[in-house]
Structures are given as structure tokens and as C-alpha cells.
Design a protein around this motif. Structure first.
Motif, PDB file in Angstrom:
ATOM      1  N   THR A 198      52.078  55.739  40.125  1.00 29.33           N
ATOM      2  CA  THR A 198      52.183  54.672  41.032  1.00 29.33           C
ATOM      3  C   THR A 198      51.087  53.687  40.802  1.00 29.33           C
ATOM      4  O   THR A 198      50.243  54.001  40.425  1.00 29.33           O
ATOM      5  CB  THR A 198      51.845  55.310  42.608  1.00 29.33           C
ATOM      6  OG1 THR A 198      50.602  56.087  42.612  1.00 29.33           O
ATOM      7  CG2 THR A 198      53.127  56.250  42.850  1.00 29.33           C
ATOM      8  N   ARG A 199      51.386  52.375  41.248  1.00 29.34           N
ATOM      9  CA  ARG A 199      50.490  51.318  41.063  1.00 29.34           C
ATOM     10  C   ARG A 199      50.468  50.187  42.519  1.00 29.34           C
ATOM     11  O   ARG A 199      51.423  50.256  42.977  1.00 29.34           O
ATOM     12  CB  ARG A 199      50.626  50.338  39.885  1.00 29.34           C
ATOM     13  CG  ARG A 199      50.550  51.039  38.494  1.00 29.34           C
ATOM     14  CD  ARG A 199      48.877  51.352  38.352  1.00 29.34           C
ATOM     15  NE  ARG A 199      48.923  51.847  37.021  1.00 29.34           N
ATOM     16  CZ  ARG A 199      48.698  53.361  36.882  1.00 29.34           C
ATOM     17  NH1 ARG A 199      48.829  54.140  37.916  1.00 29.34           N
ATOM     18  NH2 ARG A 199      48.339  53.757  35.719  1.00 29.34           N
ATOM     19  N   ASN A 200      49.412  49.788  42.735  1.00 28.14           N
ATOM     20  CA  ASN A 200      49.571  48.991  44.189  1.00 28.14           C
ATOM     21  C   ASN A 200      48.370  47.862  44.152  1.00 28.14           C
ATOM     22  O   ASN A 200      47.667  48.081  43.494  1.00 28.14           O
ATOM     23  CB  ASN A 200      49.323  50.006  45.246  1.00 28.14           C
ATOM     24  CG  ASN A 200      48.113  50.857  45.092  1.00 28.14           C
ATOM     25  OD1 ASN A 200      46.939  50.415  45.345  1.00 28.14           O
ATOM     26  ND2 ASN A 200      48.136  52.307  44.858  1.00 28.14           N
ATOM     27  N   GLY A 201      48.479  47.199  45.150  1.00 31.43           N
ATOM     28  CA  GLY A 201      47.547  46.221  45.297  1.00 31.43           C
ATOM     29  C   GLY A 201      47.598  45.562  46.820  1.00 31.43           C
ATOM     30  O   GLY A 201      48.903  45.400  47.447  1.00 31.43           O
ATOM     31  N   VAL A 202      46.572  45.184  47.539  1.00 31.46           N
ATOM     32  CA  VAL A 202      46.534  44.592  48.927  1.00 31.46           C
ATOM     33  C   VAL A 202      45.863  43.028  48.743  1.00 31.46           C
ATOM     34  O   VAL A 202      45.182  42.936  47.809  1.00 31.46           O
ATOM     35  CB  VAL A 202      45.872  45.228  49.737  1.00 31.46           C
ATOM     36  CG1 VAL A 202      45.883  44.684  51.299  1.00 31.46           C
ATOM     37  CG2 VAL A 202      46.322  46.652  49.761  1.00 31.46           C
ATOM     38  N   SER A 203      46.632  42.123  49.206  1.00 33.17           N
ATOM     39  CA  SER A 203      46.214  40.708  49.189  1.00 33.17           C
ATOM     40  C   SER A 203      45.339  40.352  50.313  1.00 33.17           C
ATOM     41  O   SER A 203      44.996  40.903  51.143  1.00 33.17           O
ATOM     42  CB  SER A 203      47.263  39.680  49.056  1.00 33.17           C
ATOM     43  OG  SER A 203      48.103  39.726  50.163  1.00 33.17           O
ATOM     44  N   ALA A 204      44.726  39.183  50.172  1.00 36.64           N
ATOM     45  CA  ALA A 204      43.740  38.620  51.190  1.00 36.64           C
ATOM     46  C   ALA A 204      44.365  38.692  52.457  1.00 36.64           C
ATOM     47  O   ALA A 204      43.558  38.521  53.622  1.00 36.64           O
ATOM     48  CB  ALA A 204      43.470  37.179  50.763  1.00 36.64           C
ATOM     49  N   ASP A 205      45.489  38.219  52.695  1.00 40.33           N
ATOM     50  CA  ASP A 205      46.275  37.905  53.970  1.00 40.33           C
ATOM     51  C   ASP A 205      46.878  39.547  54.435  1.00 40.33           C
ATOM     52  O   ASP A 205      47.589  39.636  55.596  1.00 40.33           O
ATOM     53  CB  ASP A 205      47.561  37.322  54.051  1.00 40.33           C
ATOM     54  CG  ASP A 205      48.697  37.870  53.192  1.00 40.33           C
ATOM     55  OD1 ASP A 205      48.463  38.571  52.431  1.00 40.33           O
ATOM     56  OD2 ASP A 205      49.831  37.111  53.387  1.00 40.33           O
ATOM     57  N   GLY A 206      46.482  40.635  53.927  1.00 40.55           N
ATOM     58  CA  GLY A 206      46.800  41.957  54.396  1.00 40.55           C
ATOM     59  C   GLY A 206      48.138  42.376  53.791  1.00 40.55           C
ATOM     60  O   GLY A 206      48.819  43.379  54.461  1.00 40.55           O
ATOM     61  N   THR A 207      48.925  41.626  53.095  1.00 37.87           N
ATOM     62  CA  THR A 207      50.065  42.114  52.553  1.00 37.87           C
ATOM     63  C   THR A 207      49.917  43.036  51.344  1.00 37.87           C
ATOM     64  O   THR A 207      48.831  42.870  50.450  1.00 37.87           O
ATOM     65  CB  THR A 207      50.858  40.861  51.717  1.00 37.87           C
ATOM     66  OG1 THR A 207      51.041  39.887  52.968  1.00 37.87           O
ATOM     67  CG2 THR A 207      52.204  41.279  51.277  1.00 37.87           C
ATOM     68  N   ALA A 208      50.825  44.061  51.289  1.00 42.48           N
ATOM     69  CA  ALA A 208      50.407  45.119  50.357  1.00 42.48           C
ATOM     70  C   ALA A 208      51.628  45.506  49.678  1.00 42.48           C
ATOM     71  O   ALA A 208      52.835  45.215  50.037  1.00 42.48           O
ATOM     72  CB  ALA A 208      50.059  46.645  51.108  1.00 42.48           C
ATOM     73  N   MET A 247      52.594  51.814  25.451  1.00 40.96           N
ATOM     74  CA  MET A 247      51.748  50.981  26.202  1.00 40.96           C
ATOM     75  C   MET A 247      52.449  50.034  26.915  1.00 40.96           C
ATOM     76  O   MET A 247      52.320  49.410  28.029  1.00 40.96           O
ATOM     77  CB  MET A 247      50.584  50.275  25.217  1.00 40.96           C
ATOM     78  CG  MET A 247      49.704  49.401  25.762  1.00 40.96           C
ATOM     79  SD  MET A 247      48.653  50.443  27.144  1.00 40.96           S
ATOM     80  CE  MET A 247      47.814  51.233  26.124  1.00 40.96           C
ATOM     81  N   GLY A 248      53.865  49.477  26.303  1.00 41.36           N
ATOM     82  CA  GLY A 248      54.714  48.392  26.737  1.00 41.36           C
ATOM     83  C   GLY A 248      55.180  48.878  28.224  1.00 41.36           C
ATOM     84  O   GLY A 248      55.419  48.215  29.035  1.00 41.36           O
ATOM     85  N   ALA A 249      55.419  50.312  28.168  1.00 44.24           N
ATOM     86  CA  ALA A 249      56.138  50.972  29.361  1.00 44.24           C
ATOM     87  C   ALA A 249      55.286  50.961  30.317  1.00 44.24           C
ATOM     88  O   ALA A 249      55.289  50.735  31.745  1.00 44.24           O
ATOM     89  CB  ALA A 249      56.702  52.301  29.087  1.00 44.24           C
ATOM     90  N   TYR A 250      53.756  51.398  30.089  1.00 45.70           N
ATOM     91  CA  TYR A 250      52.760  51.330  31.326  1.00 45.70           C
ATOM     92  C   TYR A 250      52.469  50.031  31.544  1.00 45.70           C
ATOM     93  O   TYR A 250      52.231  49.792  32.978  1.00 45.70           O
ATOM     94  CB  TYR A 250      51.528  52.000  30.501  1.00 45.70           C
ATOM     95  CG  TYR A 250      51.555  53.486  30.484  1.00 45.70           C
ATOM     96  CD1 TYR A 250      50.964  54.056  31.840  1.00 45.70           C
ATOM     97  CD2 TYR A 250      51.414  54.248  29.378  1.00 45.70           C
ATOM     98  CE1 TYR A 250      50.927  55.476  31.980  1.00 45.70           C
ATOM     99  CE2 TYR A 250      51.224  55.683  29.593  1.00 45.70           C
ATOM    100  CZ  TYR A 250      50.888  56.140  30.594  1.00 45.70           C
ATOM    101  OH  TYR A 250      50.807  57.611  30.903  1.00 45.70           O
ATOM    102  N   THR A 251      52.358  49.097  30.937  1.00 48.09           N
ATOM    103  CA  THR A 251      52.096  47.754  31.073  1.00 48.09           C
ATOM    104  C   THR A 251      53.430  47.054  32.177  1.00 48.09           C
ATOM    105  O   THR A 251      52.973  46.318  32.914  1.00 48.09           O
ATOM    106  CB  THR A 251      51.977  46.689  29.962  1.00 48.09           C
ATOM    107  OG1 THR A 251      50.887  47.368  29.095  1.00 48.09           O
ATOM    108  CG2 THR A 251      51.689  45.358  30.217  1.00 48.09           C
ATOM    109  N   SER A 252      54.445  47.339  31.810  1.00 47.87           N
ATOM    110  CA  SER A 252      55.675  47.092  32.600  1.00 47.87           C
ATOM    111  C   SER A 252      55.612  47.357  34.125  1.00 47.87           C
ATOM    112  O   SER A 252      55.686  46.650  35.203  1.00 47.87           O
ATOM    113  CB  SER A 252      56.701  47.739  31.911  1.00 47.87           C
ATOM    114  OG  SER A 252      57.183  46.990  30.943  1.00 47.87           O
ATOM    115  N   VAL A 253      54.824  48.553  34.453  1.00 43.66           N
ATOM    116  CA  VAL A 253      54.419  49.039  35.692  1.00 43.66           C
ATOM    117  C   VAL A 253      53.513  48.222  36.482  1.00 43.66           C
ATOM    118  O   VAL A 253      53.549  47.528  37.424  1.00 43.66           O
ATOM    119  CB  VAL A 253      54.167  50.322  35.786  1.00 43.66           C
ATOM    120  CG1 VAL A 253      53.953  50.851  37.412  1.00 43.66           C
ATOM    121  CG2 VAL A 253      55.203  51.512  35.244  1.00 43.66           C
ATOM    122  N   THR A 254      52.479  47.824  35.650  1.00 42.17           N
ATOM    123  CA  THR A 254      51.427  47.007  36.427  1.00 42.17           C
ATOM    124  C   THR A 254      51.968  45.665  36.270  1.00 42.17           C
ATOM    125  O   THR A 254      51.506  44.755  37.713  1.00 42.17           O
ATOM    126  CB  THR A 254      49.842  47.137  35.346  1.00 42.17           C
ATOM    127  OG1 THR A 254      50.474  46.675  34.187  1.00 42.17           O
ATOM    128  CG2 THR A 254      49.722  48.539  35.638  1.00 42.17           C
TER     129      THR A 254
END
Length: 407
Positions: free
Chosen positions: A358-368, A390-397
Motif C-alpha cells: 500500500t502507498r498513500n498521501g494526503v494533500s494540503a486541502d485534506g484530499t487523500a 524496481m519498475g513494479a515497485y516504482t509503478s505503485v508509488t
């Protein structure tokens, strides 16, 4: 999900009314603290709210399946708390069943952020001081070759600057040996402390799950309660996260709808790794959640629902991390910042465990945004094929970056 024309069809699930109140309050907090938050976040990290975003997400999920991931799931949570969910691939290879929309997945090292929040809440309660040695809280435990608990602070554990060796070396690869084996937190610490320190405390950054097992023990020592109970009462219940939980001792399956997760055995054959004992991850990687629940938790970490402003500032005080998958990332206290290709940063974590990434992120306006796949790349790619791996890992990020940057 897609229609016959290939246009993404998000599944929109309104929050329960009690959740809606929490979201409204959080949104107000974000607006009130916009000036301060701007200094933390940087500029530009706002997910575009339009149909093109859904197209990008769906195309990226389809691309992950084309690479070899059995299934991919994603959730976009908007500033008002509503979320759109997307899936691709197959939920179970043997039966051909569909991927459950917003299904439960093992979130691996995202667990560290939950553990960090509890520790930081204990700091707010005056029970822990960030720059006090761990020896003060766990006397006599942290000892080994070049290892002295009186020289390692709580902050260094949270930030992976302790120099403690990694206990997962040698066990994480051989899933067949540990898939159904229970390992106690002390077992894990013993594995770590049998090795010499990697460097002097504070000298540099190096990711080590050992840090978070010690933090879990610290939580249990100070609260006199099991960590799963503390995470549940302090985070899961207040946020009404109905599909987030810390599996109890001996719990190897899932409680709700979920896709199957896959790994590879010593002969290189793929097998179903859905059912396993996650105790070897414990406070560093044991938890389960849906993508939308993980989004909501990460939003709450950053908008003031779980920690006060001063504590969040400490949490987001970061050092450069050696993340090959996302150059330029920095690590705070159980939280990581990721620079976006379109400018600005998102904050999140990420997690790998047999069968799930799993990979995730939250932006400045509260969008996740959260994306999950149902295998680690080395569950279907030869470990010697480093470029493809490494290409497969990178594709997720890159899916996270695309969700925020591509329109």
C-alpha cells in the motif's frame, strides 16, 4: 470499476451521519490553520476534483494489473470526506471472483503511523518525553553490541535514527517458515539485539522495524494495556473506522470483504498468502484497513483530530530518508513526506507485507489517496531481475503521484 466504454465508474459511499460531523469539524480546522499548514505542506499539492482524476486512477490500476499484480484497489477521499473507490484485476485467482470495492487489505508499515500517534498522544499527556532515553521507560531491555538504551531517545526510535539493527532480516523472506507462526514482541527484540548496532544513535537515518516494536512495548508499559486496545480506543473508535483493526493474538484471517493476497515460495511458485499470522509485524506492521479508512486516518493525523498543533509540528519535522522508490522523501515521526512531480508534497507512509503493498498521501486541502496491490513485486517477479522488480515497485508509488498531478 469501468463501463464497457472504458470510462471509470467510481463507487461513491457517503459517510454515516456521525462521521459527517467529524469531517465538517476537521475541514474547519484545516481552513483555520491554513497559514500554518502552508509552511508544513508547501504549495501546489492539491488533487484536482474532476472526472479526469478518476480516469487517471483507473488507467493506473489497470496498468498495475498488466504488470502482474493480481489486483489493485484505490480510494480518493475528497475534502468533504466523500470517497470514490476503484478496482482492477481479480479478487481471487482460483475462483476468478471480483475485487471487492474498498476491500480490506493488510497495510503493513502504515501501522507505524498509528503507533506513532499513540506515542505522541502519551507525550501530550505528559507520560513520555521525546528526547528522553528509552532506558527510562524500558529499563535494562535495550542492550547489545554497540547498543545502549540510555543513548537512544524516543524521538530517534520514531524517526529511525537509533542505529538499531533490523529484526526482520532472515525471517521476512522465508514466509513458508513463519506464515502461521506466532512470534511475541520479545522474540522480535531478541532477534534484533543479537546483532550489533548499525551506527551510533542520531548519526544518520536508517529504516528499522525494531524501533517500532520497542515503541509498542513502551506504549504497553506506560498504559498497562495491550497496544491493539490503545490504538482501538484512541484512534479507530473516535474516527469511526469500521474496517480498521489490529488483529488480536492468533488472528490469521480477515473480518470483512477482502481480495486474496499472493506471494512466492522457495521454489518460485506463487501461492495464496491471504491467511497468515502477522505477529512478526506487531506494532511495526500488523494492521488491516480498507483504502478509504486509511485515507481517513491519515487525514485525521494531519488536520488536528488526533494531535494538537505543536505535536503535529514535531511529527512533521523530518530528515532526508533513503527511499529509492521516491527520491526526495523525508521522514518525520512515523510520517513521511513525498515530493510531487507537479510541485508541493503529500504526507503519508506506505507498507509492504506478504501479499499486499500500500502507498498513500494526503494533500494540503485534506484530499487523500491510497492505492493497494495484492502482491509484493517479488511475489511474481524473479528477485534477480532487479530492473523489472524496481519498475513494479516504482509503478505503485507513481500511481500516487499521478493521482495528484495528472489531469
Amino acid at each position: 470499476m469501468t463501463t464497457d466504454t472504458g470510462t471509470p465508474t467510481p463507487v461513491n459511499r457517503p459517510k454515516q451521519s456521525r462521521k459527517r460531523v467529524v469531517v465538517t469539524t476537521a475541514t474547519s480546522l484545516v481552513a483555520a490553520g491554513a497559514l500554518v499548514a502552508g509552511a508544513w505542506w508547501g504549495a501546489g499539492a492539491v488533487l484536482p476534483s474532476n472526472s479526469a482524476t478518476g480516469t487517471v486512477v483507473q488507467e493506473r490500476l489497470d496498468g498495475l494489473v498488466d504488470l502482474g499484480f493480481p489486483a489493485a484497489l484505490a480510494s480518493v477521499t475528497h475534502p468533504d470526506g466523500e470517497h470514490d473507490d476503484y478496482v482492477a484485476g481479480v479478487g481471487d485467482i482460483a475462483t476468478g471472483s471480483e475485487v471487492p470495492v474498498d476491500g480490506e487489505v493488510r497495510i503493513g508499515s502504515n501501522t507505524k503511523t498509528y503507533t506513532a500517534v499513540v506515542v505522541l498522544q502519551l507525550v501530550e499527556e505528559g507520560l513520555v518525553q521525546l528526547d528522553t532515553p528509552v532506558e527510562s521507560y524500558l529499563p535494562g531491555l535495550v542492550r547489545g553490541e554497540g547498543i545502549d538504551g540510555s543513548a537512544i531517545t524516543v524521538r530517534q526510535l520514531l524517526q529511525h535514527t537509533s542505529g538499531l539493527p533490523e529484526y526482520t532480516t532472515g525471517i521476512a523472506i522465508a514466509l513458508e517458515k513463519i506464515q502461521h507462526a506466532y512470534m511475541s514482541p520479545r522474540d522480535l527484540i531478541d532477534l534484533a539485539l543479537a546483532q550489533p548496532a548499525h551506527f551510533a544513535p542520531g548519526e544518520r537515518w536508517e529504516y528499522s522495524n525494531t524501533n517500532y516494536v520497542l515503541l509498542g512495548l513502551l506504549i504497553e508499559k506506560l498504559t498497562q494495556r495491550p497496544i491493539f486496545e490503545e490504538i482501538t480506543s484512541r484512534i479507530i473508535e473516535p474516527l469511526h473506522l469500521e474496517h480498521t483493526y489490529f488483529p488480536t493474538v492468533g488472528e490469521q484471517g480477515f473480518r470483512g470483504e477482502h481480495p486474496s493476497g499472493y506471494h512466492v515460495d522457495s521454489e518460485g511458485e506463487q501461492f495464496d498468502a491471504t491467511r497468515l499470522d502477522p505477529s512478526w509485524g506487531w506494532a511495526a506492521g500488523q494492521m488491516i484497513a480498507t483504502p478509504s479508512d486509511l485515507n481517513e486516518f491519515m487525514r485525521a493525523v494531519l488536520d488536528g483530530r488526533l494531535l494538537d498543533e505543536a505535536t503535529m509540528a514535531e511529527m512533521q519535522t523530518s530528515v532526508p530518508s533513503e527511499d529509492e522508490l521516491w527520491p526526495g522523501s523525508e521522514y518525520g515521526l512515523g510520517l513521511q513526506s513525498y515530493p510531487l512531480s507537479c510541485g508541493g508534497v503529500v504526507w503519508g507512509h506506505g507498507g509492504d507485507i506478504h501479499g499486499f503493498e500500500t502507498r498513500n498521501g494526503v494533500s494540503a486541502d485534506g484530499t487523500a489517496f491510497t492505492v493497494a496491490v495484492t502482491s509484493l513485486p517479488w511475489g511474481f517477479i524473479d528477485v534477480d531481475d532487479e530492473e523489472r522488480l524496481m519498475g513494479a515497485y516504482t509503478s505503485v508509488t507513481e500511481t500516487v503521484d499521478a493521482a495528484f498531478c495528472e489531469k
